[in-house]
Design a protein around this motif. Structure first.
Motif, mmCIF file in Angstrom:
data_model
loop_
_atom_site.group_PDB
_atom_site.id
_atom_site.type_symbol
_atom_site.label_atom_id
_atom_site.label_comp_id
_atom_site.label_asym_id
_atom_site.label_seq_id
_atom_site.Cartn_x
_atom_site.Cartn_y
_atom_site.Cartn_z
ATOM 1 N N ASP A 275 33.389 46.604 32.110
ATOM 2 C CA ASP A 275 33.953 45.821 31.257
ATOM 3 C C ASP A 275 34.783 46.221 29.988
ATOM 4 O OD1 ASP A 275 32.985 43.767 33.117
ATOM 5 O OD2 ASP A 275 32.529 42.439 31.530
ATOM 6 N N LEU A 278 36.889 49.776 32.303
ATOM 7 C CA LEU A 278 37.805 49.185 33.199
ATOM 8 C C LEU A 278 38.045 50.003 34.295
ATOM 9 C CD1 LEU A 278 40.123 46.923 30.775
ATOM 10 C CD2 LEU A 278 38.172 46.011 32.240
ATOM 11 N N LEU A 526 28.457 42.648 25.397
ATOM 12 C CA LEU A 526 27.954 42.935 26.676
ATOM 13 C C LEU A 526 26.713 41.906 27.044
ATOM 14 C CD1 LEU A 526 28.390 46.525 27.477
ATOM 15 C CD2 LEU A 526 29.837 44.859 28.039
ATOM 16 N N SER A 605 28.651 35.555 34.434
ATOM 17 C CA SER A 605 29.608 36.265 35.324
ATOM 18 C C SER A 605 29.351 36.094 36.708
ATOM 19 C CB SER A 605 29.823 37.512 34.817
ATOM 20 O OG SER A 605 28.767 38.671 35.483
ATOM 21 N N ILE A 642 36.843 39.591 36.867
ATOM 22 C CA ILE A 642 38.069 40.769 36.353
ATOM 23 C C ILE A 642 38.156 41.650 37.666
ATOM 24 C CG2 ILE A 642 37.424 40.312 34.095
ATOM 25 C CD1 ILE A 642 36.098 43.365 34.288
ATOM 26 N N SER A 644 39.819 44.530 36.794
ATOM 27 C CA SER A 644 39.978 45.762 36.086
ATOM 28 C C SER A 644 41.320 46.500 35.780
ATOM 29 C CB SER A 644 38.850 46.951 36.334
ATOM 30 O OG SER A 644 37.499 46.425 36.483
ATOM 31 N N THR A 648 41.523 41.648 33.005
ATOM 32 C CA THR A 648 40.559 42.426 32.345
ATOM 33 C C THR A 648 39.660 41.422 31.268
ATOM 34 O OG1 THR A 648 42.115 42.894 30.531
ATOM 35 C CG2 THR A 648 42.268 44.259 32.491
ATOM 36 N N GLU A 649 39.932 40.166 31.106
ATOM 37 C CA GLU A 649 38.835 39.401 30.280
ATOM 38 C C GLU A 649 38.255 38.213 31.230
ATOM 39 O OE1 GLU A 649 38.116 39.949 27.168
ATOM 40 O OE2 GLU A 649 39.154 41.670 26.713
ATOM 41 N N ARG A 650 37.170 38.250 31.242
ATOM 42 C CA ARG A 650 36.338 37.321 31.693
ATOM 43 C C ARG A 650 36.540 35.915 31.280
ATOM 44 N NH1 ARG A 650 33.056 39.410 35.564
ATOM 45 N NH2 ARG A 650 32.468 41.647 35.128
#
Length: 811
Positions: A275, A278, A526, A605, A642, A644, A648-650
């Protein structure tokens, strides 16, 4: 740890001890020598340049001899910094900015002790006067020469903010002298009738908690469950839970270190760290093969000359190896307890057999695709290649590409943002003239551009040896002479180091205290799923402002200790887990804005939910045809994941599509797991160790079965603990509700079977015909096809009810 909850009205009485002094450090001199004539103008004949700190304080207008007591430190943190100085002035007045040689050099809040330093330099500037006016007002209005020109004008809100600070500074001495103080024998926080040593049942974490925010901490056992799921994708073992239940907080810390010693933790951190980096962009899209320079490494397509039916598997393995090299470095650092600084300074790369084959350095016979030894990662020194941790990995360099006009500035931006907690793109708060500039070479000479490029371009130059494709190709004609010289922190790189520019950069960067802060903030995000608080996100919310100050102090303390402990990232993980940022329980008294940024309300996630499903029900949610994970592969993006690449943002708040995926998961998993669990011996069951299928809440004659009810409630109690982590009594209202649901579903289903509305056979997908792991057909005596009394379907209803619960989808 300092936790200072500030009165935001700024009308508090100032007294000794309001600001905690820190020892000075090299580089903290608030009045460095300056060669910039614009920043040190001649004040003119007759000007009073002496600073008189004993000047009488200003009286409050309308009062008679009354002095307004506003603590300058509090005003700086709560008002002046977030509204002006920390968003506008620091763009130039920082160690990297255009005014780095002036008498006003500010430190970003990422640096431990920054606000104490900033208070000192701003105070000195506030006390310095010309013709009776403070330089802190004159400079930004360009009433005395200011290198940045006129930033403010009379009547601006910023001028009023600065004036309030100047007044607070002028009055601070008188306020301290007039403060009544506190009798050392008194404790204003304890009621005289209370025993301060009395056990209140609160969890003792060894640190202060934010007073008045309405937060308490979950118990050590509950924290352990959450931590093992987040850190290792599993539930705690019986032994781990027992030792924490017996030993409390100290046992929790001990057990966390045991968890972090397993490969499951290192593997989980690989998922989390992607995350940040990426670099899995190439992995998920099977494009890693194409990013390795085939001209320099012609063996990248090594498998094409191998006579085998496994060409596609060799392709996948090689693609993964090329792509995941930077993440495997992070995993290696954690597994081997190396200092986290090696993420930027490692003089080696990580490789397995497939990567060695791609680089053409493997010697030996080609292993089979499923050879475990071929998939083991180890350190490798690539000849004639200056390694600098992730910075020199081909996956990283291609994930953050450059062009002939960008000139590595994208790479420089990412480097600062990720490893030094410095987002260069926030420097330029003034609007840029989009009609074009008449200044020659604007990135070097136009203040609208240099505000960012002064910091960005020197580090961009340090990437010069890696070309547009991320290959190591030092430029034959040297670096661009129309950019600032390559360097870092105001220091040009020595010519003798240019061939190893990135190793030089990594070595310099890890000495910077911002590296420590960036690492702490990274782990905090994280593990909690929430961005650390900033002045922008706090806004004018008094609760979040108080939490911001408390969080900044916590981050600073942890970052300082992180460095003293040799940059052990596992220790930072421990500190986050035991903090209220990870384990707070949102009581009714907590503000809604704070609930969203602390504690257990963390939306899982897709990868985390996949692991939790398997950990709790004993089976993964996979597609039968090919064994692909529904959450990791099939529905990953639909469930807020994501790729990547473009995404790129959850997503941290569920949408209607995500709710549909969760409902599908619950129905599918309940359908599959309930019959399979009941077919096992009682002692081997995951979900139903206390009840049998023939134990119904209602007898055939319609009366309640009170004997069966005891076992059913015990099993419901177990399900709540297993799936939701809630330890309830068998008479809890939650258990009552689940028992009523089970009873109603059982009675309704049995009636439907009796009148022929539904068949006694289970739906095809719910029948047990194959081994869930291998897909092999089971012997007929182990198959489960029918549900004559509707028992299994009634229990499926309860399992669906729990798997769609907020507490299962969050952790």
């Amino acid at each position: 740890m300092r936790i200072r909850l500030l009165a935001l009205t700024l009308l508090m009485a100032c007294g000794p001890g309001d600001r905690q002094e820190r020892p000075s450090r090299p580089g903290d001199d608030p009045t460095p020598d300056s060669d910039d004539p614009l920043e040190q103008p001649d004040p003119g004949p007759g000007a009073d340049t002496d600073v008189d700190t004993d000047e009488a304080p200003t009286e409050v207008p309308g009062d008679t001899g009354m002095v307004e007591c506003v603590d300058p430190a509090d005003y700086l943190q709560t008002t002046l910094w977030p509204q002006l100085v920390g968003t506008t002035c620091i763009a130039c007045h920082s160690n990297e900015g255009l005014a780095k040689t002036s008498n006003l050099v500010l430190q970003r809040t990422a640096v431990p002790g920054a606000m104490d330093h900033n208070l000192d330099v701003l105070t000195q500037m506030a006390l310095k006067e010309q013709d009776g006016e403070s330089w802190l007002l004159l400079k930004p209005q360009n009433l005395v020469p200011h290198g940045g020109g006129a930033i403010l004008s009379s009547g601006d809100a910023g001028v009023q903010l600065l004036q309030s600070f100047i007044t607070a500074v002028a009055n601070s001495t008188a306020c301290e002298d007039e403060s009544p103080g506190v009798d050392p024998g008194e404790n204003p926080g304890v009621d005289p009738g209370e025993d301060p040593s009395e056990d209140t049942g609160a969890v003792d974490t060894g640190m202060e908690e934010p007073e008045g925010l309405g937060l308490t901490l979950m118990s050590p056992v509950s924290t352990l469950r959450k931590a093992t799921l987040v850190l290792a994708g599993r539930l705690p073992t019986a032994q781990e839970e027992a030792q924490v239940r017996a030993g409390g907080e100290s046992a929790l810390v001990y057990t966390l270190w045991q968890v972090m010693g397993d490969d499951d933790f290192a593997d989980r951190m690989v998922v989390l760290l992607n995350d940040v980096f990426l670099t899995d962009r190439w992995f998920v899209r099977n494009e890693g093969i194409g990013i390795l320079d085939i001209n320099r490494y012609p063996s990248v397509l090594w498998w094409q000359d191998v006579e085998t039916d496994d060409l596609s598997r060799y392709f996948v393995l090689t693609n993964e190896a090329i792509t995941r090299e930077p993440l495997m470095l992070a995993r290696h650092i954690l597994r081997e307890d190396r200092p986290w600084t090696e993420i930027l300074t490692a003089d080696y790369m990580m490789a397995n057999t497939w990567l060695e084959l791609a680089y053409g350095v493997y010697e030996g016979d080609i292993p089979l695709p499923d050879d475990p030894a071929a998939n083991e990662w180890h350190e490798m020194d690539l000849e004639d290649y200056p390694h600098a941790g992730v910075l020199t990995t081909v996956s990283f360099l291609n994930r953050y590409p450059t062009t002939s006009t960008n000139r590595n500035r994208h790479r420089s931006w990412f480097f600062y943002k990720t490893f030094l907690d410095t987002d260069i793109m926030t420097f330029a708060n003034r609007p840029v003239d989009t009609t074009g500039t008449q200044v020659a070479n604007p990135t070097l000479n136009d203040p609208n551009c240099t505000v960012c490029h002064t910091t960005m371009d020197p580090v961009a130059g340090l990437f010069q040896n890696w070309n547009l494709e991320g290959a190591y190709r030092p430029p034959a004609d040297g670096w661009y002479d129309d950019m600032l010289a390559p360097g870092f922190g105001g220091v040009d790189i020595p010519d003798t180091e240019l061939e190893e520019a990135l190793p030089w950069l990594g070595a310099q960067a890890v000495l910077d205290p911002r590296f420590d802060v960036a690492s702490v903030k990274m782990v905090l995000k994280l593990l909690t799923g929430v961005e650390p608080l900033t002045a922008d996100t706090a806004g004018d919310d008094p609760v979040l402002l108080a939490a911001l100050l408390e969080q900044d102090a916590w981050i600073s303390d942890v970052a300082t200790e992180f460095r003293s402990r040799g940059h052990d990232l596992k220790w930072v993980v421990e500190q986050v887990v035991v903090s209220h940022w990870f384990r707070a329980i949102e009581d009714d008294g907590a503000a809604e804005s704070l609930k969203q940024r602390t504690g257990a309300a963390r939306f899982l996630s897709p990868e985390e939910l996949h692991d939790k499903i398997e950990a709790t029900v004993g089976m993964p949610w996979i597609r039968p045809a090919d064994g692909a994970s529904y959450l990791k592969k099939v529905y990953n993006l639909m469930y807020g994941g994501i790729d990547s690449h473009l995404i790129t943002e959850r997503l941290r708040e569920p949408s209607s599509v995500m709710e549909s995926v969760a409902t599908l998961m619950a129905n599918d998993m309940a359908c599959k797991v309930v019959p399979r669990d009941f077919m096992l011996p009682t002692t081997q069951r995951t979900l139903f160790p206390h009840v049998e299928m023939d134990q119904a809440p209602i007898k055939a004659d319609g009366t309640a079965d009170t004997v069966a009810e005891v076992d059913i409630r015990r099993n419901l109690q177990w399900l709540f603990l297993r799936l939701l982590g809630e330890d309830l009594t068998t008479t809890d209202p939650e258990i009552d509700a689940a028992y009523d649901l089970l009873s109603d579903a059982w009675v309704q289903g049995r009636d439907d079977i009796d009148d022929g509305t539904v068949t006694s056979n289970l739906p095809w997908d719910c029948q047990v015909r194959e081994d869930v792991w291998t897909g092999a057909t089971l012997p007929s005596d182990q198959m489960v096809k029918a549900d004559d009394d509707h028992a299994m379907r009634a229990w499926m209803t309860v399992v669906i009810y729990l798997l769609t619960d907020y507490r299962f989808l969050h952790e």
